[in-house]
Design an enzyme around this catalytic site. Structure first.
Site, short mmCIF file in Angstrom:
data_model
loop_
_atom_site.label_atom_id
_atom_site.label_comp_id
_atom_site.label_asym_id
_atom_site.label_seq_id
_atom_site.Cartn_x
_atom_site.Cartn_y
_atom_site.Cartn_z
N CYS A 11 0.86 -1.17 0.00
CA CYS A 11 0.00 0.00 0.00
C CYS A 11 0.91 1.23 0.00
CB CYS A 11 -1.00 0.00 1.16
SG CYS A 11 -0.30 0.15 2.81
N CYS A 85 -2.11 1.30 -4.05
CA CYS A 85 -0.85 1.95 -4.36
C CYS A 85 -0.82 2.50 -5.78
CB CYS A 85 0.35 1.05 -4.09
SG CYS A 85 0.53 -0.36 -5.18
N CYS A 89 3.22 0.73 -8.05
CA CYS A 89 3.64 -0.67 -7.93
C CYS A 89 4.21 -1.16 -9.25
CB CYS A 89 2.46 -1.55 -7.54
SG CYS A 89 1.77 -1.14 -5.93
#
Length: 132
Positions: A11, A85, A89
């Site tokens: 996250c 996120c 990512c």
């Protein structure tokens, strides 16, 4: 013996959702899964309401520290579970990704965090059933 699968929870701040998921998976999988977590912009410390909500169910994550998400961490994982996120990512072909849409516990009282924790626990139990 087959190596335990590696699950990486990601996250933004690695101070709430991903830490709860990691704590729950670590406890419930009892060593059958290698659990990791990281954040694209890690906070300085864990969300105190998250620590309190986890403590209520006997999981102490108070000593955990938010960690920076690295490309190597993603490469090493068998399963990458993102929790808000966004584009931060890294995505590698052939990796298994899941996105768990969950409310962010940042700034929420422990009463709200409990519900988020419980939704994460349901998903973690399902993940364990699929991986073991």
């Amino acid at each position: 013996m087959t190596a335990a699968p590696i699950v990486l929870f990601v996250c933004v701040h690695n101070a709430g959702r991903s830490q709860m998921a990691a704590g729950l998976l670590d406890r419930l999988a009892a060593g059958r899964i290698d659990v990791r977590s990281a954040g694209s912009e890690p906070a300085d410390r864990l969300n105190p309401a998250v620590v309190a909500a986890m403590d209520e169910i006997g999981i102490d994550i108070a000593a955990a520290q938010p960690k920076l998400l690295t490309t190597d961490a993603v490469r090493a994982a068998d399963v990458v579970i993102t929790m808000g996120c966004g584009d931060a990512c890294p995505v590698f072909p052939g990796k298994r990704y899941e996105d768990w849409a969950l409310d962010d516990p940042a700034g929420q009282p422990v009463e709200v965090v409990r519900g988020i924790r419980d939704r994460i626990e349901t998903r973690v139990r399902d993940l364990i059933a699929r991986l073991t």
